[in-house]
Design a protein around this motif. Structure first.
Motif, PDB file in Angstrom:
ATOM      1  N   VAL A   1       1.014  -1.431   0.106  1.00  0.00           N
ATOM      2  CA  VAL A   1       0.073   0.005  -0.030  1.00  0.00           C
ATOM      3  C   VAL A   1       0.817   1.312  -0.027  1.00  0.00           C
ATOM      4  O   VAL A   1       1.938   1.211   0.792  1.00  0.00           O
ATOM      5  CB  VAL A   1      -0.869   0.063   1.207  1.00  0.00           C
ATOM      6  CG1 VAL A   1      -1.911   1.341   1.345  1.00  0.00           C
ATOM      7  CG2 VAL A   1      -1.652  -1.198   1.336  1.00  0.00           C
ATOM      8  N   LYS A   2       0.733   2.224  -0.912  1.00  0.00           N
ATOM      9  CA  LYS A   2       1.500   3.193  -0.977  1.00  0.00           C
ATOM     10  C   LYS A   2       0.565   4.537  -0.806  1.00  0.00           C
ATOM     11  O   LYS A   2      -0.612   4.389  -1.343  1.00  0.00           O
ATOM     12  CB  LYS A   2       2.111   3.404  -2.431  1.00  0.00           C
ATOM     13  CG  LYS A   2       3.531   2.498  -2.413  1.00  0.00           C
ATOM     14  CD  LYS A   2       3.897   2.953  -3.829  1.00  0.00           C
ATOM     15  CE  LYS A   2       5.453   1.862  -3.926  1.00  0.00           C
ATOM     16  NZ  LYS A   2       5.790   1.945  -5.453  1.00  0.00           N
ATOM     17  N   ILE A   3       1.061   5.585  -0.466  1.00  0.00           N
ATOM     18  CA  ILE A   3       0.377   6.925  -0.487  1.00  0.00           C
ATOM     19  C   ILE A   3       0.637   7.422  -1.977  1.00  0.00           C
ATOM     20  O   ILE A   3       1.782   7.218  -2.530  1.00  0.00           O
ATOM     21  CB  ILE A   3       1.005   8.123   0.480  1.00  0.00           C
ATOM     22  CG1 ILE A   3       0.604   7.449   2.003  1.00  0.00           C
ATOM     23  CG2 ILE A   3       0.627   9.355   0.212  1.00  0.00           C
ATOM     24  CD1 ILE A   3      -0.546   8.161   2.415  1.00  0.00           C
ATOM     25  N   LYS A   4      -0.306   8.104  -2.784  1.00  0.00           N
ATOM     26  CA  LYS A   4      -0.003   8.499  -4.000  1.00  0.00           C
ATOM     27  C   LYS A   4       0.882   9.561  -4.061  1.00  0.00           C
ATOM     28  O   LYS A   4       0.945  10.509  -3.175  1.00  0.00           O
ATOM     29  CB  LYS A   4      -1.490   8.945  -4.556  1.00  0.00           C
ATOM     30  CG  LYS A   4      -2.330   7.769  -5.030  1.00  0.00           C
ATOM     31  CD  LYS A   4      -3.393   8.164  -5.604  1.00  0.00           C
ATOM     32  CE  LYS A   4      -4.216   7.207  -6.010  1.00  0.00           C
ATOM     33  NZ  LYS A   4      -5.728   7.461  -6.375  1.00  0.00           N
ATOM     34  N   GLN A   5       1.884   9.335  -5.035  1.00  0.00           N
ATOM     35  CA  GLN A   5       2.672  10.372  -5.213  1.00  0.00           C
ATOM     36  C   GLN A   5       2.460  11.284  -6.250  1.00  0.00           C
ATOM     37  O   GLN A   5       2.013  10.973  -7.330  1.00  0.00           O
ATOM     38  CB  GLN A   5       4.331   9.901  -5.416  1.00  0.00           C
ATOM     39  CG  GLN A   5       4.856   9.063  -4.112  1.00  0.00           C
ATOM     40  CD  GLN A   5       5.074   9.862  -3.012  1.00  0.00           C
ATOM     41  OE1 GLN A   5       5.393  11.261  -3.086  1.00  0.00           O
ATOM     42  NE2 GLN A   5       5.373   9.312  -2.053  1.00  0.00           N
ATOM     43  N   ALA A   6       2.794  12.691  -6.136  1.00  0.00           N
ATOM     44  CA  ALA A   6       2.458  13.642  -7.350  1.00  0.00           C
ATOM     45  C   ALA A   6       3.674  14.178  -7.808  1.00  0.00           C
ATOM     46  O   ALA A   6       4.771  14.323  -7.170  1.00  0.00           O
ATOM     47  CB  ALA A   6       1.359  14.580  -6.608  1.00  0.00           C
ATOM     48  N   VAL A   7       3.872  14.210  -9.256  1.00  0.00           N
ATOM     49  CA  VAL A   7       5.037  14.873  -9.866  1.00  0.00           C
ATOM     50  C   VAL A   7       4.373  16.025 -10.530  1.00  0.00           C
ATOM     51  O   VAL A   7       3.218  16.261 -10.723  1.00  0.00           O
ATOM     52  CB  VAL A   7       5.592  13.848 -11.068  1.00  0.00           C
ATOM     53  CG1 VAL A   7       6.709  13.047 -10.281  1.00  0.00           C
ATOM     54  CG2 VAL A   7       4.698  13.526 -11.848  1.00  0.00           C
ATOM     55  N   ASP A   8       5.082  16.969 -11.064  1.00  0.00           N
ATOM     56  CA  ASP A   8       4.695  18.221 -11.583  1.00  0.00           C
ATOM     57  C   ASP A   8       3.927  17.869 -12.832  1.00  0.00           C
ATOM     58  O   ASP A   8       2.657  18.682 -12.858  1.00  0.00           O
ATOM     59  CB  ASP A   8       6.174  18.820 -12.185  1.00  0.00           C
ATOM     60  CG  ASP A   8       6.692  19.877 -11.130  1.00  0.00           C
ATOM     61  OD1 ASP A   8       6.052  19.830 -10.063  1.00  0.00           O
ATOM     62  OD2 ASP A   8       7.601  20.169 -11.458  1.00  0.00           O
ATOM     63  N   THR A   9       3.749  16.823 -13.438  1.00  0.00           N
ATOM     64  CA  THR A   9       3.135  16.993 -14.558  1.00  0.00           C
ATOM     65  C   THR A   9       1.854  16.654 -14.362  1.00  0.00           C
ATOM     66  O   THR A   9       0.825  16.989 -14.876  1.00  0.00           O
ATOM     67  CB  THR A   9       3.494  15.743 -15.505  1.00  0.00           C
ATOM     68  OG1 THR A   9       4.032  14.297 -14.685  1.00  0.00           O
ATOM     69  CG2 THR A   9       4.539  15.874 -16.603  1.00  0.00           C
ATOM     70  N   ASN A  10       1.277  15.842 -12.953  1.00  0.00           N
ATOM     71  CA  ASN A  10       0.047  15.859 -12.451  1.00  0.00           C
ATOM     72  C   ASN A  10      -0.614  17.312 -12.217  1.00  0.00           C
ATOM     73  O   ASN A  10      -1.780  17.498 -12.959  1.00  0.00           O
ATOM     74  CB  ASN A  10      -0.034  15.464 -11.059  1.00  0.00           C
ATOM     75  CG  ASN A  10       0.438  14.121 -10.842  1.00  0.00           C
ATOM     76  OD1 ASN A  10       1.388  13.589 -11.458  1.00  0.00           O
ATOM     77  ND2 ASN A  10      -0.490  13.140 -10.084  1.00  0.00           N
ATOM     78  N   SER A  11       0.141  18.049 -11.893  1.00  0.00           N
ATOM     79  CA  SER A  11      -0.234  19.527 -11.718  1.00  0.00           C
ATOM     80  C   SER A  11      -0.412  19.931 -13.056  1.00  0.00           C
ATOM     81  O   SER A  11      -1.377  21.009 -13.233  1.00  0.00           O
ATOM     82  CB  SER A  11       0.483  20.377 -10.446  1.00  0.00           C
ATOM     83  OG  SER A  11       1.061  21.411 -11.286  1.00  0.00           O
ATOM     84  N   LEU A  12       0.424  19.778 -14.106  1.00  0.00           N
ATOM     85  CA  LEU A  12       0.193  20.370 -15.381  1.00  0.00           C
ATOM     86  C   LEU A  12      -1.303  20.152 -16.013  1.00  0.00           C
ATOM     87  O   LEU A  12      -1.832  21.048 -16.354  1.00  0.00           O
ATOM     88  CB  LEU A  12       1.503  19.663 -16.285  1.00  0.00           C
ATOM     89  CG  LEU A  12       1.739  20.126 -17.774  1.00  0.00           C
ATOM     90  CD1 LEU A  12       3.009  19.851 -18.105  1.00  0.00           C
ATOM     91  CD2 LEU A  12       0.773  19.649 -18.617  1.00  0.00           C
ATOM     92  N   VAL A  13      -1.346  18.764 -16.034  1.00  0.00           N
ATOM     93  CA  VAL A  13      -2.630  18.477 -16.548  1.00  0.00           C
ATOM     94  C   VAL A  13      -3.607  19.011 -15.736  1.00  0.00           C
ATOM     95  O   VAL A  13      -4.817  19.463 -16.472  1.00  0.00           O
ATOM     96  CB  VAL A  13      -2.890  16.790 -16.337  1.00  0.00           C
ATOM     97  CG1 VAL A  13      -4.190  16.467 -17.114  1.00  0.00           C
ATOM     98  CG2 VAL A  13      -1.616  16.164 -17.369  1.00  0.00           C
ATOM     99  N   GLU A  14      -3.729  19.067 -14.432  1.00  0.00           N
ATOM    100  CA  GLU A  14      -4.835  19.634 -13.699  1.00  0.00           C
ATOM    101  C   GLU A  14      -4.941  21.075 -13.924  1.00  0.00           C
ATOM    102  O   GLU A  14      -6.307  21.556 -14.009  1.00  0.00           O
ATOM    103  CB  GLU A  14      -4.282  19.494 -12.093  1.00  0.00           C
ATOM    104  CG  GLU A  14      -5.723  19.621 -11.184  1.00  0.00           C
ATOM    105  CD  GLU A  14      -4.956  19.592  -9.712  1.00  0.00           C
ATOM    106  OE1 GLU A  14      -4.006  18.677  -9.316  1.00  0.00           O
ATOM    107  OE2 GLU A  14      -5.360  20.417  -8.976  1.00  0.00           O
ATOM    108  N   GLU A  15      -3.871  21.866 -14.035  1.00  0.00           N
ATOM    109  CA  GLU A  15      -4.075  23.185 -14.494  1.00  0.00           C
ATOM    110  C   GLU A  15      -4.836  23.414 -15.641  1.00  0.00           C
ATOM    111  O   GLU A  15      -5.862  24.391 -15.852  1.00  0.00           O
ATOM    112  CB  GLU A  15      -2.704  23.996 -14.436  1.00  0.00           C
ATOM    113  CG  GLU A  15      -2.096  23.798 -13.136  1.00  0.00           C
ATOM    114  CD  GLU A  15      -3.017  24.801 -11.947  1.00  0.00           C
ATOM    115  OE1 GLU A  15      -3.481  25.576 -12.443  1.00  0.00           O
ATOM    116  OE2 GLU A  15      -2.829  24.242 -10.834  1.00  0.00           O
ATOM    117  N   PHE A  16      -4.556  22.847 -16.833  1.00  0.00           N
ATOM    118  CA  PHE A  16      -5.138  22.933 -17.963  1.00  0.00           C
ATOM    119  C   PHE A  16      -6.801  22.684 -17.998  1.00  0.00           C
ATOM    120  O   PHE A  16      -7.389  23.122 -18.755  1.00  0.00           O
ATOM    121  CB  PHE A  16      -4.271  22.231 -19.090  1.00  0.00           C
ATOM    122  CG  PHE A  16      -3.449  23.210 -19.456  1.00  0.00           C
ATOM    123  CD1 PHE A  16      -3.443  24.141 -20.344  1.00  0.00           C
ATOM    124  CD2 PHE A  16      -1.885  23.070 -19.112  1.00  0.00           C
ATOM    125  CE1 PHE A  16      -2.483  24.955 -20.808  1.00  0.00           C
ATOM    126  CE2 PHE A  16      -0.957  23.684 -19.469  1.00  0.00           C
ATOM    127  CZ  PHE A  16      -1.320  24.878 -20.238  1.00  0.00           C
TER     128      PHE A  16
END
Lengths: 244, 961
Positions: free
Chosen positions: B678-693
């Motif tokens: 079980v892992k805590i979800k990790q976010a990279v910059d590209t996650n936020s890239l998609v999210e912003e758009f």
């Protein structure tokens, strides 16, 4: 979801009719012979309209006189007991004013007004019971009233409503169908296919108008036949009376 | 086409009186046209098929009922109470539903009506043949209501007439054909006997079939004699007040109506939010709840001020009083001993001054009954023992702790013990301690993977049956070989964007690719940026069966090991999905943006695109970071990244919240479906890239559709939480010496959250963010006309208007938005059903509910798998946890490593002799040994998996480590 099954998969409507069936249509001429020059009564299902016509006669107000033709004035009265809830309608109500204006314009096409210039024709329509849209009933009653009054006309105008349940047009809707569905009121001149009146309530998709119109025109023709029968009966009875 | 006139003889009138909401009586006068062409719907009958009339399309309804010897006519109560039986493949093969019954069913339950209608849309070749006979419109079976006859008696008489008609109409000296009326109404059965009409009760009918399994599905039938004796024996709940009393009470504002929601921590406490009152009213105790279920629409009466009190501070779980059920028969009161103690304790601790209004339920307007998944309480049945075959009454304990146990009757309790079973609730008479229900089906053994997953889906009311055939018929006939039609480009309405360097960025293993992006530099130095969304509305036409199914499901549901699609997978994972290297239809939003980040121009268009690559987040990140790569895609990724950072900064400056929730990802091991990690979800910059758009696209579209349809635009709002929501957490922070969360605006919240840090513990800030998130209200869909513009605001995103446009494959709201945008740009007319605000409101409500349910189901699934993983550990693990809630008899703990949240019960950390004391004002429990456990403390907890005996639910048990 609506409270009713408007058009069941078995093809029956809320009151048991099929899509192309009119309600029981009853009409009579000369119903109020002493009260006016012409009178008529029309029942479409449980809705009932009485029409009295006065004129052509000297205008009450000189200002409303036209030197070229007779002026047609329509007043619509809706009885307070005409619907389920008792409500008072005044004749300056916007809807009723619009209705009378529409009626005046529709009949301007068929009434030969130029034959009686400087006169006015007053049409009083009394809606005694309303079940569904009252426009069609008013047109039919007015048509018969005018005929009974001896106003020269080119032809009948017969009218009937049609409601759209999705893509299925339903002829002569009652008040449940009218309140749930978008609907059209169509008036047809005589035996022609010419619609002299088309009024839509709510939005209707353009590609669905055509089948609805077709059905409505067929309905109008049937109504025309029934009214024509009654006019002839009235004529015969008048003839009998003259002979006697 | 011909128009027919009706004759005078065919008109009958239906006259009845109806009371209105305002308390007036209306006399309704309705016409009924009697016909001679109503078909009996049987293939046996030659006469009726000759009379059949075509419908508008020219089709004639073919006969449905087959050439068998037994037709059943059912009455309204059978339809409502035994719809599962009607749907069961082993009984009720040829059924006549009189139209009178169908109407009554429709008035009482739309959902049963839909199910009945689904049964009737079959042909005579299928296994179940149901036919609606329009008895009230047929000359042969119509009868005028008689003087002084009640509506119920009249309807019963009409149904008897139908049975009689079928018997006479289809009788044949050669065959032994019979039509039998199935009814549980004693009076009706008696009348049938006297009128010589064949009739049977449901129980008798099923007994006749000789299938013991079916008998379990029959709801409990109380005999009148039984009923009387019961009434004497048991003390009862207060009876509900009459409808007219409810109406007048609501009018005079002496009574209030609202939805009852039972606390997740304590099943004895519920709240009712009432219109016009800022604080919800509390309902405390079973007798005050008076048989209401969670989610029921109830009418309540306020209690006198002397009985007002504060919310309970104690944890109470239904399964703690397992013993209570045993001596149920002797029990003279509704409350069990244990419950009484809890209540008494609470009453003693209640301090005046802080009291909140309490109320009692006096009537239930609308039940929120659904199927409940549970198991037979172990004291009634032993797994493995033989069943005697006698009918036994047992209690079923639902998985949902907030639901009371349900009494059912079964002949095989021992067989069903140890299984997950589905039950339906039929009734809760005032003399019965528990509601009465009946068995529906068994899902499988407890702890069985399949059964547990199905249980989660059922408990959250998620539709997981295969798509109906009618919906599948709406898919393109070419199936997987479908190709975009290039001809559409010539019409000028769809733009050719195949030359753009479009790529998609998604989580690993994503099959339903909703969105793709592009970016390039324009000759004038500005950027052209585009978001391309799967063109679902091209495939899903409004008001088709496919559309209705999607509207019903409203969202895809993601469980750990399974995905329940909103749309058939042909669309979701292939035709709509913006897969790389193939041409796909898309709905594009294209901006022209200056390098400083100002939007100069916005364009919406339907398009044909060809994605160059489908990246995973980490792949895209790597390509972006790798300086050696300078191809078109890498360059556009860099532009996208640069712009997204600007967008994010702007958003944060405006006061967008950066909230947190403990999201975990479960890594599945082998085929056996046992999770390994079980892992805590990790976010990279590209996650936020998609999210912003996506945010930008959503906001842009929201403006456009609101402009075009100010009444019916489907938008999403997030109301600002009332400042009082933060009172408790701020009090706790103050005690611990941390700065307060400012609540004046979202910006203030965001800024103050940044200041709450514990230098020794980096996770502490995240913890506070998680807890602050829970103080917020949840975002919701709404129809634009229902709120004033200032109330459109999305608090969390700090934008004045917002909608969902970017995930039409997995959210139905987006499909609606797509259609509205289509209309706004003149691509296509808005379908008629979308004009109606009332219609949209229904979609909105359904979407909000389903959305929440899908999230809860997802969480339940994670919880189940974490439990499973813990089970595979031999030794209990000792982990770091935080105290996030303190009760007088327990602690709420969050373990960040696995995103686990559970409760330490006081019994496990202290004993009767050495009780722990509860320091309410300091949010602390002080143990007998002097150890103080207070809020936000980081403690070691021992975590193990525990199978709860009573509910059979595997959950996490925590104790102090």
């Amino acid at each position: 979801m609506s409270r009713y099954e408007i058009y069941s998969p078995e093809g029956l409507r809320v009151d048991g009719r099929r899509y192309n069936e009119l309600r029981y249509f009853k009409c009579a001429l000369g119903t109020h012979a002493h009260a006016a020059d012409g009178s008529a009564m029309v029942e479409m299902g449980t809705s009932q309209v009485v029409c009295t016509v006065k004129g052509p006669q000297e205008p009450q107000q000189r200002s409303s006189m036209d030197t070229k033709k007779a002026v047609l004035r329509v007043n619509v009265h809706v009885a307070p007991f005409s619907s389920i809830t008792r409500t008072k309608h005044t004749s300056n109500e916007k809807q009723l004013q619009e209705l009378s204006m529409n009626l005046e314009e529709t009949f301007a096409d068929v009434v030969l007004a130029h034959l009686a210039p400087r006169t006015e024709i007053i049409v009083d329509l009394h809606v005694l019971a309303q079940d569904g849209n009252i426009m069609a009933g008013c047109v039919n009653a007015m048509c018969l009233g005018l005929i009974d009054a001896g106003v020269p006309m080119l032809d009948f105008i017969a009218s009937v409503g049609v409601a759209l349940a999705d893509s299925v047009p339903l002829l002569d809707p009652n008040h449940i169908e009218c309140s749930e569905l978008p609907n059209l009121t169509v008036g047809v001149t005589g035996k022609s296919n010419k619609a002299s009146l088309v009024i839509a309530e709510k939005r209707i998709l353009l590609d669905r108008i055509k089948p609805s119109l077709d059905l409505a025109i067929m309905g109008c023709k049937t109504v025309h036949d029934i009214m024509d029968e009654q006019v002839r009966i009235r004529l015969n009875s008048l003839e009998d009376r003259i002979k006697r | 086409m011909i128009a027919k006139r009706s004759s005078k003889q065919s008109v009958a009138h239906k006259v009845f009186v109806r009371s209105t909401k305002a308390g007036n009586a209306h006399k309704i006068f309705r016409e009924q046209y009697l016909r001679d062409d109503v078909s009996c719907g049987s293939v046996k009958c030659g006469e009726c098929s000759g009379k059949a009339q075509p419908d508008f399309k020219g089709d004639v309804v073919p006969p449905v009922l087959a050439n068998t010897d037994l037709y059943c006519v059912v009455d309204t109560n059978i339809c409502l109470k035994a719809i599962d039986l009607l749907e069961h493949p082993d009984c009720f093969t040829d059924v006549v539903i009189p139209h009178t019954v169908l109407e009554e069913v429709r008035n009482q339950s739309i959902s049963v009506y839909t199910r009945l209608r689904a049964l009737t849309s079959t042909s005579f070749q299928s296994k179940k043949r149901f036919y609606v006979y329009h008895n009230e419109f047929s000359e042969s079976t119509f009868s005028q209501r008689q003087r002084m006859e009640t509506v119920n008696d009249y309807n019963d008489r009409l149904i008897r007439l139908v049975t009689k008609y079928y018997n006479e109409h289809l009788s044949n000296p050669k065959s032994s054909f019979k039509a039998v009326l199935i009814t549980n109404d004693r009076l009706n059965l008696e009348k049938c006997r006297s009128e010589n009409i064949l009739a049977a009760s449901l129980h008798d009918y099923v007994t006749e079939l000789g299938n013991a399994k079916l008998l379990d599905l029959v709801a409990i039938q109380e005999d009148a004699a039984d009923l009387k004796s019961k009434q004497k024996n048991e003390t009862s709940y207060a009876p509900y007040i009459s409808t007219s009393a409810v109406l007048s009470g609501l009018n005079s504002q002496h009574l209030h109506q609202g939805k009852l929601s039972i606390s997740r921590y304590n099943y004895l406490e519920a709240s009712v939010s009432v219109q016009g009152s800022s604080k919800p009213f509390l309902v405390i105790g079973r007798d005050m709840m008076n048989r209401a279920f969670d989610g029921d629409k109830v009418v309540v009466e306020l209690l006198p001020k002397s009985q007002w009190r504060k919310p309970l501070q104690t944890l109470t779980e239904a399964d703690q009083d397992a013993g209570a059920a045993d001596d149920e028969e002797q029990e003279s009161s509704i409350l069990s001993e244990k419950e009484r103690l809890v209540m008494l304790e609470e009453a003693r601790n209640a301090k005046p001054g802080e009291a909140e209004p309490t109320c009692k339920v006096v009537a239930v307007l609308k039940r929120n009954w659904r199927f409940y998944v549970g198991n037979i309480s172990s004291e009634f049945a032993k797994h493995g023992e033989r069943d005697s075959g006698a009918l036994r009454s047992v209690l079923v304990r639902p998985m949902d702790k907030r639901i009371s146990q349900i009494r059912i009757q079964t002949r095989r309790p021992n067989e069903l013990a140890g299984k997950r079973i589905v039950v339906a609730v039929d009734d809760w008479p005032s003399w019965s301690r528990f509601p009465q229900g009946h068995f529906v089906k068994a899902l499988g053994d407890i702890e069985d993977h399949q059964a547990e997953t199905e249980a989660i889906l059922l408990e959250h009311d998620i539709e997981f049956r295969p798509f109906p055939q009618a919906a599948m018929d709406c898919l393109p006939a070419e199936g997987d070989n479908w190709k975009p039609d290039e001809l559409v480009l010539t019409s000028g309405k769809r733009r050719d964007l195949r030359d753009l360097n479009i790529c998609s960025i998604d989580p690993p293993g994503c099959q339903d690719i909703d969105d793709a992006l592009h970016a390039h530099v324009l000759p004038n130095g500005n950027y052209s940026l585009g978001v391309h969304i799967a063109d679902v509305s091209h495939f899903v036409e409004a008001d088709t069966p496919l559309d209705l199914e999607g509207a019903l499901r409203a969202t895809s549901t993601y469980l750990v090991d399974r995905r329940i699609d909103m749309l058939p997978s042909l669309l979701g994972t292939n035709l709509c999905s913006l897969k790389p290297y193939v041409e796909r239809y898309a709905f594009s939003v294209i901006w022209e943006m200056t390098p400083e980040g100002n939007i100069v121009n916005t364009d919406f268009t339907k398009s044909l695109i060809k994605s160059r690559e489908a990246f995973e987040y980490t792949e895209a990140q790597a390509k972006h970071d790798d300086k050696s790569q300078n191809d078109d895609l890498a360059q556009s990724l860099r532009i996208l990244m640069k712009v997204s950072k600007m967008l994010k900064q702007k958003r944060l400056d405006a006061g967008a919240l950066n909230l947190a929730s403990p999201e975990v990802k479960i890594i599945m091991g082998d085929e056996m479906n046992d999770p390994t990690e079980v892992k805590i979800k990790q976010a990279v910059d590209t996650n936020s890239l998609v999210e912003e758009f996506m945010l930008l696209a959503n906001i842009t579209v929201a403006h456009k559709i609101y402009e075009h349809s100010p009444q019916t635009a489907m938008l999403r709002r997030h109301p600002a939480p009332p400042a009082t929501n933060f009172d408790v957490i701020n009090d706790q922070l103050r005690l611990k010496g941390f700065p307060q969360i400012a609540t004046s605006s979202s910006k203030a919240v965001a800024d103050s959250l940044d200041t709450i840090v514990d230098p020794k513990d980096p996770f502490f800030n995240t913890l506070i963010r998680i807890l602050a998130t829970r103080c917020m209200t949840s975002a919701e869909y709404f129809a634009a006309g229902n709120f004033a513009y200032p109330e459109f605001r999305h608090y969390g995103l700090a934008t004045e208007i917002y909608t969902h446009f970017t995930s039409p494959i997995r959210r139905y709201a987006d499909v609606i938005v797509h259609r509205q945008l289509e209309a706004a740009i003149g691509y296509k007319h808005l379908p008629p059903s979308h004009f109606v605000k009332a219609n949209l409101e229904k979609i909105v409500d359904n979407n909000n509910n389903r959305h929440r349910n899908a999230q809860l189901a997802g969480r339940a699934s994670v919880e189940y798998f974490v439990g499973k993983m813990l089970k595979s550990q031999k030794e209990p693990m000792v982990l770091e946890g935080y105290i996030i809630k303190v009760f007088s008899n327990g602690l709420g703990i969050l373990v960040p490593k696995y995103g686990l949240e559970s409760i330490i019960h006081i019994e496990d950390i202290s004993s009767e002799e050495e009780p722990a004391s509860f320091d309410e004002s300091n949010y602390a429990l002080i143990l007998a040994n002097g150890r103080k456990l207070s809020i936000f403390d980081k403690i070691n907890v021992k975590v193990e998996s525990q199978l709860h005996e009573a509910t059979g639910k595997r959950s996490v048990k925590m104790t102090l480590g």
